[in-house]
Design a protein around this motif. Structure first.
Motif, PDB file in Angstrom:
ATOM      1  N   UNK A  21      42.700  46.121  45.453  1.00  0.00           N
ATOM      2  CA  UNK A  21      43.921  45.357  45.692  1.00  0.00           C
ATOM      3  C   UNK A  21      44.995  45.667  44.653  1.00  0.00           C
ATOM      4  N   UNK A  22      44.630  46.268  43.570  1.00  0.00           N
ATOM      5  CA  UNK A  22      45.595  46.616  42.523  1.00  0.00           C
ATOM      6  C   UNK A  22      44.908  46.703  41.176  1.00  0.00           C
ATOM      7  N   UNK A  23      45.660  47.141  40.204  1.00  0.00           N
ATOM      8  CA  UNK A  23      45.072  47.310  38.878  1.00  0.00           C
ATOM      9  C   UNK A  23      44.675  45.956  38.283  1.00  0.00           C
ATOM     10  N   UNK A  25      44.915  43.024  36.142  1.00  0.00           N
ATOM     11  CA  UNK A  25      46.178  42.543  35.607  1.00  0.00           C
ATOM     12  C   UNK A  25      46.041  41.646  34.375  1.00  0.00           C
ATOM     13  N   UNK A  26      44.821  41.430  33.924  1.00  0.00           N
ATOM     14  CA  UNK A  26      44.631  40.581  32.745  1.00  0.00           C
ATOM     15  C   UNK A  26      43.326  40.974  32.072  1.00  0.00           C
ATOM     16  N   UNK A  27      43.283  40.950  30.743  1.00  0.00           N
ATOM     17  CA  UNK A  27      42.029  41.320  30.053  1.00  0.00           C
ATOM     18  C   UNK A  27      40.885  40.333  30.273  1.00  0.00           C
ATOM     19  N   UNK A  28      41.204  39.063  30.511  1.00  0.00           N
ATOM     20  CA  UNK A  28      40.171  38.054  30.748  1.00  0.00           C
ATOM     21  C   UNK A  28      39.677  38.182  32.194  1.00  0.00           C
ATOM     22  N   UNK A  29      38.374  38.440  32.405  1.00  0.00           N
ATOM     23  CA  UNK A  29      37.865  38.650  33.766  1.00  0.00           C
ATOM     24  C   UNK A  29      38.083  37.462  34.701  1.00  0.00           C
ATOM     25  N   UNK A  30      38.014  36.238  34.172  1.00  0.00           N
ATOM     26  CA  UNK A  30      38.212  35.067  35.044  1.00  0.00           C
ATOM     27  C   UNK A  30      39.637  35.007  35.584  1.00  0.00           C
ATOM     28  N   UNK A  31      40.595  35.268  34.725  1.00  0.00           N
ATOM     29  CA  UNK A  31      41.998  35.245  35.162  1.00  0.00           C
ATOM     30  C   UNK A  31      42.269  36.423  36.092  1.00  0.00           C
ATOM     31  N   UNK A  32      41.705  37.589  35.782  1.00  0.00           N
ATOM     32  CA  UNK A  32      41.874  38.756  36.647  1.00  0.00           C
ATOM     33  C   UNK A  32      41.274  38.489  38.034  1.00  0.00           C
ATOM     34  N   UNK A  33      40.154  37.781  38.094  1.00  0.00           N
ATOM     35  CA  UNK A  33      39.554  37.416  39.384  1.00  0.00           C
ATOM     36  C   UNK A  33      40.464  36.473  40.168  1.00  0.00           C
ATOM     37  N   UNK A  34      41.086  35.532  39.490  1.00  0.00           N
ATOM     38  CA  UNK A  34      42.005  34.611  40.179  1.00  0.00           C
ATOM     39  C   UNK A  34      43.213  35.346  40.740  1.00  0.00           C
ATOM     40  N   UNK A  35      43.726  36.291  39.970  1.00  0.00           N
ATOM     41  CA  UNK A  35      44.865  37.077  40.441  1.00  0.00           C
ATOM     42  C   UNK A  35      44.458  37.913  41.645  1.00  0.00           C
ATOM     43  N   UNK A  36      43.266  38.500  41.596  1.00  0.00           N
ATOM     44  CA  UNK A  36      42.773  39.279  42.739  1.00  0.00           C
ATOM     45  C   UNK A  36      42.574  38.389  43.962  1.00  0.00           C
ATOM     46  N   UNK A  38      44.352  35.713  44.698  1.00  0.00           N
ATOM     47  CA  UNK A  38      45.695  35.469  45.231  1.00  0.00           C
ATOM     48  C   UNK A  38      46.159  36.680  46.041  1.00  0.00           C
ATOM     49  N   UNK A  39      45.929  37.880  45.506  1.00  0.00           N
ATOM     50  CA  UNK A  39      46.304  39.098  46.229  1.00  0.00           C
ATOM     51  C   UNK A  39      45.558  39.198  47.554  1.00  0.00           C
ATOM     52  N   UNK A  40      44.288  38.849  47.560  1.00  0.00           N
ATOM     53  CA  UNK A  40      43.491  38.892  48.786  1.00  0.00           C
ATOM     54  C   UNK A  40      44.014  37.877  49.801  1.00  0.00           C
TER      55      UNK A  40
END
Length: 64
Positions: A21-23, A25-36, A38-40
């Protein structure tokens, strides 16, 4: 019996989908999962909307 090489579990599949879905976007895996997530959600809403649009076009294709 061991696991097949490359079989991957749900976590591995989620990581692959999230990266697709994209690169990251955050070093913290939990926040990166939330962003992913949202993208999904955005992707699925686009897909649903486009499906209804195409279905409406097909339904009224030859109506005079």
């Amino acid at each position: 019996m061991g696991r097949r090489p490359g079989a991957g579990g749900p976590v591995t599949r989620w990581r692959i989908l999230a990266l697709a879905l994209g690169e990251k976007s955050h070093p913290d895996p939990r926040i990166a999962d939330r962003i992913a997530l949202v993208r999904l959600t955005i992707l699925l809403s686009y897909l649903t909307t486009n499906t209804f649009i195409v279905a409406g076009v097909i339904r009224h294709w030859n109506h005079s």
